[in-house]
Design a protein around this motif. Structure first.
Motif, mmCIF file in Angstrom:
data_model
loop_
_atom_site.group_PDB
_atom_site.id
_atom_site.type_symbol
_atom_site.label_atom_id
_atom_site.label_comp_id
_atom_site.label_asym_id
_atom_site.label_seq_id
_atom_site.Cartn_x
_atom_site.Cartn_y
_atom_site.Cartn_z
ATOM 1 N N LEU A 153 -11.702 2.850 -0.763
ATOM 2 C CA LEU A 153 -10.945 1.623 -0.491
ATOM 3 C C LEU A 153 -11.293 1.133 0.905
ATOM 4 C CD1 LEU A 153 -7.243 0.854 -1.288
ATOM 5 C CD2 LEU A 153 -8.106 0.417 1.001
ATOM 6 N N VAL A 154 -11.534 -0.186 1.025
ATOM 7 C CA VAL A 154 -11.910 -0.776 2.306
ATOM 8 C C VAL A 154 -11.044 -2.003 2.568
ATOM 9 C CG1 VAL A 154 -13.772 -1.729 3.702
ATOM 10 C CG2 VAL A 154 -14.297 -0.021 1.938
ATOM 11 N N LYS A 155 -10.397 -2.025 3.729
ATOM 12 C CA LYS A 155 -9.606 -3.178 4.155
ATOM 13 C C LYS A 155 -10.406 -4.009 5.150
ATOM 14 C CE LYS A 155 -5.513 -3.609 3.966
ATOM 15 N NZ LYS A 155 -4.494 -4.260 3.100
ATOM 16 N N ALA A 156 -10.234 -5.323 5.089
ATOM 17 C CA ALA A 156 -10.802 -6.189 6.125
ATOM 18 C C ALA A 156 -9.899 -6.152 7.344
ATOM 19 C CB ALA A 156 -10.929 -7.614 5.613
ATOM 20 N N MET A 157 -10.510 -6.226 8.530
ATOM 21 C CA MET A 157 -9.744 -6.419 9.762
ATOM 22 C C MET A 157 -10.297 -7.646 10.462
ATOM 23 S SD MET A 157 -10.985 -3.277 12.214
ATOM 24 C CE MET A 157 -12.651 -2.635 12.157
ATOM 25 N N GLY A 179 -0.113 -12.021 12.688
ATOM 26 C CA GLY A 179 0.405 -10.948 11.837
ATOM 27 C C GLY A 179 1.766 -10.471 12.279
ATOM 28 N N ARG A 180 2.758 -11.331 12.171
ATOM 29 C CA ARG A 180 4.082 -11.000 12.712
ATOM 30 C C ARG A 180 4.782 -9.899 11.930
ATOM 31 N NH1 ARG A 180 5.887 -17.080 12.449
ATOM 32 N NH2 ARG A 180 4.252 -16.992 10.855
ATOM 33 N N VAL A 181 4.705 -9.943 10.608
ATOM 34 C CA VAL A 181 5.343 -8.888 9.815
ATOM 35 C C VAL A 181 4.619 -7.559 10.020
ATOM 36 C CG1 VAL A 181 5.942 -8.147 7.481
ATOM 37 C CG2 VAL A 181 6.212 -10.532 8.121
ATOM 38 N N THR A 182 3.314 -7.616 10.204
ATOM 39 C CA THR A 182 2.558 -6.391 10.486
ATOM 40 C C THR A 182 3.070 -5.729 11.753
ATOM 41 O OG1 THR A 182 0.539 -7.138 9.383
ATOM 42 C CG2 THR A 182 0.281 -5.490 11.118
ATOM 43 N N GLU A 183 3.207 -6.511 12.828
ATOM 44 C CA GLU A 183 3.577 -5.922 14.115
ATOM 45 C C GLU A 183 5.039 -5.506 14.180
ATOM 46 O OE1 GLU A 183 1.294 -5.104 16.126
ATOM 47 O OE2 GLU A 183 -0.250 -6.147 14.969
ATOM 48 N N GLN A 202 -5.243 -4.230 10.169
ATOM 49 C CA GLN A 202 -4.520 -5.190 9.329
ATOM 50 C C GLN A 202 -4.059 -4.506 8.037
ATOM 51 O OE1 GLN A 202 -3.574 -8.011 10.302
ATOM 52 N NE2 GLN A 202 -4.946 -8.599 11.955
ATOM 53 N N PRO A 203 -3.048 -3.636 8.130
ATOM 54 C CA PRO A 203 -2.613 -2.907 6.934
ATOM 55 C C PRO A 203 -2.067 -3.810 5.836
ATOM 56 C CG PRO A 203 -1.051 -2.625 8.739
ATOM 57 C CD PRO A 203 -2.259 -3.279 9.323
ATOM 58 N N LEU A 204 -1.555 -4.994 6.185
ATOM 59 C CA LEU A 204 -0.996 -5.897 5.181
ATOM 60 C C LEU A 204 -1.977 -6.985 4.755
ATOM 61 C CD1 LEU A 204 2.650 -6.449 6.490
ATOM 62 C CD2 LEU A 204 1.770 -4.638 4.990
ATOM 63 N N GLY A 205 -3.175 -6.961 5.280
ATOM 64 C CA GLY A 205 -4.145 -7.999 4.953
ATOM 65 C C GLY A 205 -4.423 -8.061 3.459
ATOM 66 N N GLY A 206 -4.631 -9.283 2.964
ATOM 67 C CA GLY A 206 -4.850 -9.471 1.530
ATOM 68 C C GLY A 206 -6.286 -9.363 1.090
ATOM 69 N N GLU A 207 -7.201 -9.053 2.030
ATOM 70 C CA GLU A 207 -8.611 -8.930 1.692
ATOM 71 C C GLU A 207 -9.002 -7.459 1.739
ATOM 72 O OE1 GLU A 207 -7.343 -12.491 2.068
ATOM 73 O OE2 GLU A 207 -7.475 -11.423 3.972
ATOM 74 N N TYR A 208 -9.228 -6.883 0.599
ATOM 75 C CA TYR A 208 -9.645 -5.486 0.517
ATOM 76 C C TYR A 208 -10.341 -5.256 -0.811
ATOM 77 C CZ TYR A 208 -5.003 -5.360 -1.714
ATOM 78 O OH TYR A 208 -3.888 -5.640 -2.478
ATOM 79 N N ALA A 209 -11.136 -4.212 -0.849
ATOM 80 C CA ALA A 209 -11.875 -3.869 -2.063
ATOM 81 C C ALA A 209 -11.699 -2.388 -2.335
ATOM 82 C CB ALA A 209 -13.360 -4.213 -1.903
ATOM 83 N N TYR A 224 5.544 -8.347 -2.267
ATOM 84 C CA TYR A 224 4.817 -8.308 -1.012
ATOM 85 C C TYR A 224 4.554 -6.889 -0.501
ATOM 86 C CZ TYR A 224 5.396 -13.337 -0.293
ATOM 87 O OH TYR A 224 5.333 -14.695 -0.408
ATOM 88 N N GLY A 225 5.210 -5.912 -1.073
ATOM 89 C CA GLY A 225 4.984 -4.538 -0.630
ATOM 90 C C GLY A 225 3.717 -3.912 -1.171
ATOM 91 N N VAL A 226 2.942 -4.661 -1.955
ATOM 92 C CA VAL A 226 1.801 -4.067 -2.645
ATOM 93 C C VAL A 226 0.764 -3.512 -1.675
ATOM 94 C CG1 VAL A 226 0.607 -6.299 -2.912
ATOM 95 C CG2 VAL A 226 0.093 -4.402 -4.484
ATOM 96 N N GLU A 227 0.479 -4.211 -0.588
ATOM 97 C CA GLU A 227 -0.563 -3.724 0.315
ATOM 98 C C GLU A 227 -0.150 -2.433 1.020
ATOM 99 O OE1 GLU A 227 -2.150 -7.495 -0.769
ATOM 100 O OE2 GLU A 227 -0.208 -7.232 0.215
ATOM 101 N N LEU A 228 1.081 -2.369 1.521
ATOM 102 C CA LEU A 228 1.520 -1.144 2.176
ATOM 103 C C LEU A 228 1.610 0.002 1.168
ATOM 104 C CD1 LEU A 228 3.872 -0.496 5.022
ATOM 105 C CD2 LEU A 228 4.484 0.597 2.864
ATOM 106 N N GLY A 229 2.176 -0.289 -0.010
ATOM 107 C CA GLY A 229 2.291 0.749 -1.025
ATOM 108 C C GLY A 229 0.941 1.297 -1.436
ATOM 109 N N MET A 230 -0.044 0.409 -1.565
ATOM 110 C CA MET A 230 -1.374 0.848 -1.977
ATOM 111 C C MET A 230 -2.016 1.749 -0.929
ATOM 112 S SD MET A 230 -4.536 -1.524 -3.294
ATOM 113 C CE MET A 230 -3.496 -2.285 -4.535
ATOM 114 N N LEU A 231 -1.864 1.402 0.354
ATOM 115 C CA LEU A 231 -2.429 2.236 1.419
ATOM 116 C C LEU A 231 -1.803 3.632 1.421
ATOM 117 C CD1 LEU A 231 -2.921 0.343 4.812
ATOM 118 C CD2 LEU A 231 -4.634 1.445 3.372
ATOM 119 N N VAL A 232 -0.480 3.671 1.352
ATOM 120 C CA VAL A 232 0.219 4.954 1.395
ATOM 121 C C VAL A 232 -0.155 5.810 0.187
ATOM 122 C CG1 VAL A 232 2.488 6.046 1.266
ATOM 123 C CG2 VAL A 232 2.119 4.100 2.799
#
Length: 323
Positions: A153-157, A179-183, A202-209, A224-232
């Motif tokens: 898994l790769v996230k864009a920053m 990225g206010r919610v991120t910080e 950018q843990p909440l960024g919407g660009e990832y593969a 909206y929790g999908v990005e954090l949930g997926m990382l964890v």
């Protein structure tokens, strides 16, 4: 910062320039892997067409990196579907995918269902509200998956300017405050509870593969929790060294107002809380206030309390794979 994270930053954080396109294409040919790009979209007629056009021009026509571009429309009331189709994407409406399970609103719902209507070995997610889009967003995050078999898994920053125009007087500390919610929510949660993930810019960024073989084993929070949930969940499933990030420059997009950000933060907190204490839920609602005719009126919103199971557990998905 953990020693493990410092090492990870030196070995799993790259720039888009680290992998030239010819190297990525050679790896794609050697592996025989296919790539799907998915754009979840809701009322994005102003931007979705340009994103699709850039990907088609750069990564389908000029070089055959991307095998399919799919826009999943989650109920747009504008011309999102028509614009996306005219630009060359295959458009699928959320409610037509897996109709046995009624769809619910939310970004994670759309991403989860997209696995049923795409075929790529690698699935690349790109938000449909990006402006001044560059195909580097795709090559940057797909590249490591094609060139390194140990990455799943790769996230864009990127920098995230808060305004639509850069401020020449802004200091380096204030230029990228989008990225206010991120910080304010995600980064503190990750640092305190999952410190191995503290290195993600950018843990909440919407660009990832990610590899399909990973995505189909993950549960998907519907909102909206999908990005954090997926990382964890990916951390627990495949480990930190299978995760990576790539610097792709600057991300410009439409910004949400403060109350929308509050609802987003509540959904992200709920996603984290579920993973910290399965079976125990805080009250899944958020009350905010709006001034109406000189007084503050409460508005209570439900927080997403549903998650979709791993796609590998869905009968229709398994039948498609067998076929």
């Amino acid at each position: 910062m953990l020693e493990e994270v410092e090492r990870w930053l030196s070995t799993r954080s790259w720039s888009v320039t680290d992998r030239p396109l010819h190297q990525i294409m050679a790896a794609k040919r050697a592996s025989g892997s296919s790539v799907s790009v998915v754009l979840p979209a809701l009322n994005e007629e102003e931007t979705v067409g340009e994103i699709v056009s850039v990907i088609r021009h750069d990564l389908v026509r000029q070089v055959p990196l991307v095998d399919e571009i799919v826009v999943v429309d989650s109920g747009s009331t504008d011309r999102t579907s028509q614009v996306a189709a005219a630009a060359g994407a295959r458009v699928v409406h959320r409610d037509t995918i897996l109709p046995r399970i009624p769809a619910v609103p939310g970004k994670g719902e759309v991403l989860w269902r997209s696995l049923l209507v795409t075929g790529g070995d690698i699935v690349c997610f790109v938000d449909a509200d990006l402006r001044e889009f560059s195909s580097d967003f795709v090559t940057g995050i797909v590249g490591p998956l094609l060139t390194d078999p140990d990455v799943d898994l790769v996230k864009a920053m990127y920098d995230r300017p808060l305004g639509t125009e850069p401020d020449p007087l802004a200091s380096g500390k204030t230029a990228g405050q989008g990225g206010r919610v991120t910080e304010l929510m995600a980064r503190p949660l990750l640092n305190m509870h999952w410190p191995q993930l503290a290195g993600f810019v950018q843990p909440l960024g919407g660009e990832y593969a990610a590899r399909r073989s990973l995505l189909e084993r993950l549960p998907f929070p519907v909102g909206y929790g999908v990005e954090l949930g997926m990382l964890v969940d990916a951390l627990h499933l495949v480990g930190l060294d299978a995760l990576a990030q790539v610097d792709v420059g600057v991300r410009k997009h439409r910004h949400q107002d403060g109350q929308a950000l509050g609802r987003m933060a509540a959904a992200i907190y709920r996603t984290a809380q579920l993973r910290l204490a399965r079976g125990h839920l805080v009250r899944p609602a958020l009350t905010q206030f709006e001034r109406v005719e000189g007084r503050f009126e409460p508005r209570t919103y439900s927080v997403d309390t549903e998650e979709r199971p791993p796609m590998a557990e869905i009968a229709e998905y398994m039948e498609r794979r067998v076929a």
